[in-house]
Write a protein that holds these residues in place. Structure first.
Motif, PDB file in Angstrom:
ATOM      1  N   PHE A   1       0.691  -1.275   0.095  1.00 36.50           N
ATOM      2  CA  PHE A   1      -0.022   0.039  -0.059  1.00 36.50           C
ATOM      3  C   PHE A   1       0.908   1.323   0.082  1.00 36.50           C
ATOM      4  O   PHE A   1       0.343   2.328   0.227  1.00 36.50           O
ATOM      5  CB  PHE A   1      -0.906  -0.162   1.111  1.00 36.50           C
ATOM      6  N   GLY A   2       2.194   1.188  -0.247  1.00 31.15           N
ATOM      7  CA  GLY A   2       2.922   2.292  -0.712  1.00 31.15           C
ATOM      8  C   GLY A   2       3.645   3.035   0.512  1.00 31.15           C
ATOM      9  O   GLY A   2       4.201   4.289   0.139  1.00 31.15           O
ATOM     10  N   GLU A   3       3.531   2.579   1.720  1.00 29.67           N
ATOM     11  CA  GLU A   3       4.084   3.261   2.844  1.00 29.67           C
ATOM     12  C   GLU A   3       5.566   3.138   2.608  1.00 29.67           C
ATOM     13  O   GLU A   3       6.263   3.615   3.277  1.00 29.67           O
ATOM     14  CB  GLU A   3       3.736   2.594   4.126  1.00 29.67           C
TER      15      GLU A   3
ATOM     16  N   ILE B   1       5.989  -7.120  19.980  1.00 33.38           N
ATOM     17  CA  ILE B   1       5.135  -7.610  19.286  1.00 33.38           C
ATOM     18  C   ILE B   1       3.625  -6.925  19.527  1.00 33.38           C
ATOM     19  O   ILE B   1       2.770  -6.546  18.432  1.00 33.38           O
ATOM     20  CB  ILE B   1       4.898  -9.001  19.777  1.00 33.38           C
ATOM     21  N   ARG B   2       3.510  -6.643  20.524  1.00 33.62           N
ATOM     22  CA  ARG B   2       2.162  -5.601  20.937  1.00 33.62           C
ATOM     23  C   ARG B   2       2.066  -4.627  19.967  1.00 33.62           C
ATOM     24  O   ARG B   2       1.104  -4.226  19.407  1.00 33.62           O
ATOM     25  CB  ARG B   2       2.016  -5.587  22.512  1.00 33.62           C
ATOM     26  N   GLN B   3       3.284  -3.816  20.304  1.00 36.60           N
ATOM     27  CA  GLN B   3       3.190  -2.488  19.298  1.00 36.60           C
ATOM     28  C   GLN B   3       3.060  -2.959  17.784  1.00 36.60           C
ATOM     29  O   GLN B   3       2.405  -2.111  17.076  1.00 36.60           O
ATOM     30  CB  GLN B   3       4.483  -1.906  19.467  1.00 36.60           C
ATOM     31  N   THR B   4       3.812  -3.766  17.426  1.00 34.32           N
ATOM     32  CA  THR B   4       3.665  -3.981  16.073  1.00 34.32           C
ATOM     33  C   THR B   4       2.207  -4.675  15.598  1.00 34.32           C
ATOM     34  O   THR B   4       1.685  -4.169  14.611  1.00 34.32           O
ATOM     35  CB  THR B   4       4.422  -5.162  15.600  1.00 34.32           C
TER      36      THR B   4
ATOM     37  N   VAL C   1      -3.064  -3.345  13.234  1.00 39.95           N
ATOM     38  CA  VAL C   1      -4.596  -3.351  13.151  1.00 39.95           C
ATOM     39  C   VAL C   1      -4.836  -1.769  12.719  1.00 39.95           C
ATOM     40  O   VAL C   1      -5.904  -1.615  11.934  1.00 39.95           O
ATOM     41  CB  VAL C   1      -5.141  -3.419  14.604  1.00 39.95           C
ATOM     42  N   SER C   2      -4.109  -0.662  13.093  1.00 47.90           N
ATOM     43  CA  SER C   2      -4.638   0.457  12.726  1.00 47.90           C
ATOM     44  C   SER C   2      -4.320   0.579  11.180  1.00 47.90           C
ATOM     45  O   SER C   2      -5.342   1.388  10.613  1.00 47.90           O
ATOM     46  CB  SER C   2      -3.339   1.328  13.129  1.00 47.90           C
ATOM     47  N   LYS C   3      -3.459  -0.026  10.543  1.00 43.41           N
ATOM     48  CA  LYS C   3      -3.431  -0.025   9.180  1.00 43.41           C
ATOM     49  C   LYS C   3      -4.426  -0.834   8.217  1.00 43.41           C
ATOM     50  O   LYS C   3      -4.994  -0.358   7.419  1.00 43.41           O
ATOM     51  CB  LYS C   3      -2.112  -0.667   8.833  1.00 43.41           C
TER      52      LYS C   3
END
Length: 520
Positions: free
Chosen positions: A110-112, A211-214, A219-221
């Motif tokens: 998605f281009g990020e 792992i949690r932060q990733t 989920v946000s993406k």
């Protein structure tokens, strides 16, 4: 952190029928045979939902099982018809074992971020290229093929824009980091690459916080990518680390790996209403390992994968209501043995005295070597008095348990007349206990109608006659069995046994009786 007030905690404990561990002798023992933890789904998998699977190889297992249930998986056809991968497992190229690899693919699709061949791939001395972000099973190839595969991977992930039901399977926490590209890899770096560039790669054992932060970023993406109202079902793969690069026993290293992933998954589940957790990890790892895993102790029995997915489908989609035993009995044919016992156990919770269901449990247990030890548990629940049909069913199970004396005791107490199934069972039991005269007496009472039972009876009668030295009659019965069931493996095995017997006892008899000369 989830916090419950004291009153709420006590009320929840009392209202939860699964708050404690079941006893082994309970019919509703959800740990017996094939473990099925209780689940309360947050949402449903609707008919219009488009499914997209992300993650480790267990995600592909789920995908394959979903396809068998009639579900369409986004992107699967792209790889099936691409000619770029093995058609037997077309989407295995999408396996992502660490959470960091999942995030990489989303960023590139998605281009990020931009996928750069020079940075993210390795060229061998022979000129071939290895994509360091696809599974090692995909071998190095020409650059043009690598680029075609990579373009199709991006195209597949872009299908998330129209996918409303996302299944994410988390695999492991030992991940290789490429210091040159500043990216986590999806495989172990090639040995040649490590030799040539020993300082380029390093192993990271990812922390729970990492792992949690990733996962929260993923989920946000997905929220920005997927349709509004999309749902995410997270699982932890029950497939353990094949090997650990640390100095720990792989058992210990794997325990940390799965615990870290499970903790992060739980935090997602607790904080998001559109994210649910399905306990495939708990289901497989709490099942007897000799049943759950193949001989390599790594890969999961495909029957149990299928059972897990069917269980998931029954929870997240509209389940068929099997109210009667006949409905259940018909549904059992499509299930593996472990799951049959699970479904029968659920039925017996509501119908604890249903003799037919208990006998079916005995039958399932005695027809599977790994489950045979469970048979006595069900036999103990049978009523003292059985009708003829029930007694025959139990007799056949006794024969599979190699306890013919129990068949004799059971059927001798029942009037079975000329019932061929009963005659066969007790005749076989007499043969197995060496009571050949009694076997002949009972087997000769059998009616001559019915090709199937008659053939088996003739076979047992031939065995009894053989041991009594009545060889010619034995041969005649064997010929009857062969004529009625020429392709039956049991009959063929018995015939081979008879041929061996006659060959040893009399060469003359073999020539005169077994292979008579054609009449002129």
């Amino acid at each position: 952190m989830k916090v419950l007030g004291s009153t709420e905690a006590l009320a929840t404990y009392k209202a939860n029928p699964y708050s404690g561990w079941p006893n082994r002798d309970e019919l509703d023992d959800r740990l017996a045979h094939f473990t099925l933890p209780a689940v309360k789904p947050k949402f449903k998998l609707e008919a219009h939902d488009r499914v997209f699977t992300i993650g480790s190889c267990f995600a592909r297992n789920i995908e394959n099982a979903l396809v068998e249930t009639g579900r369409t998986i986004a992107g699967r056809d792209l790889w099936l018809n691409s000619g770029l991968v093995d058609r037997n497992n077309p989407s295995s190229i999408l396996n992502n074992f660490a959470v960091s690899s999942i995030e990489n693919e989303l960023d590139w699709a998605f281009g990020e971020a931009r996928f750069n061949v020079e940075e993210h791939c390795y060229q061998y001395a022979n000129g071939k290229w290895q994509d360091l972000h696809i599974p090692q099973a995909i071998k190095a190839s020409r650059l043009d093929l690598l680029e075609q595969r990579r373009d199709l991977i991006h195209k597949t992930y872009r299908l998330l824009e129209s996918s409303s039901f996302i299944i994410i399977t988390l695999g492991l926490v030992e991940a290789w980091f490429d210091k040159k590209a500043q990216k986590y890899l999806n495989l172990t770096p090639p040995k040649e690459a490590i030799r040539q560039h020993p300082k380029r790669f390093e192993l990271h054992v990812q922390s729970v916080d990492f792992i949690r932060q990733t996962l929260f970023r993923i989920v946000s993406k997905l929220k920005a990518i997927c349709p509004e109202g999309h749902k995410i079902l997270i699982t932890v793969s029950p497939i353990p680390l094949t090997a650990s690069f640390t100095d720990r026993d792989v058992i210990v290293a794997n325990a940390y790996s799965k615990a870290a992933l499970r903790v992060a998954a739980e935090e997602l589940y607790q904080e998001h209403t559109h994210i649910d957790y399905f306990p495939s990890f708990e289901s497989i790892t709490h099942t007897d390992r000799s049943v759950a895993y193949l001989n390599d102790q790594v890969h999961v029995n495909t029957d149990l994968i299928g059972a897990n997915v069917r269980h998931m489908m029954s929870l997240y989609s509209e389940a068929v209501n099997l109210e009667t035993f006949e409905q259940l009995r018909q549904a059992l044919h499509a299930l593996p043995p472990q799951e049959r016992l699970v479904q029968l156990g659920k039925f017996l919770v509501k119908n604890p005295d249903h003799t037919g269901a208990i006998l079916t449990c005995v039958e399932v247990a005695t027809t599977n070597r790994k489950l045979m030890r469970l048979a006595e548990k069900y036999i103990a629940k049978l009523p003292a008095k059985l009708n003829l049909r029930e007694a025959i069913s139990l007799s056949n199970s006794y024969l599979r348990l190699n306890t013919p004396e129990r068949v004799i005791e059971l059927l001798s107490s029942i009037t079975f007349g000329k019932n061929k199934s009963a005659i066969y069972a007790i005749g076989r039991a007499f043969n197995q206990t060496g009571q050949f005269s009694k076997a002949v007496d009972v087997l000769e009472r059998s009616p001559h109608s019915g090709a199937g039972p008659r053939a088996l009876i003739a076979m047992e009668l031939a065995k009894a006659l053989r041991h009594l030295g009545r060889n010619k009659e034995a041969r005649e019965q064997m010929e009857i069995a062969k004529e009625l069931r020429p392709a039956d493996k049991k009959v063929k095995a018995a015939e081979q046994e008879l041929f061996g017997f006659f060959a040893k006892t009399s060469r003359f008899y073999e020539k005169a009786v077994m292979r008579p000369k054609a009449k002129s």
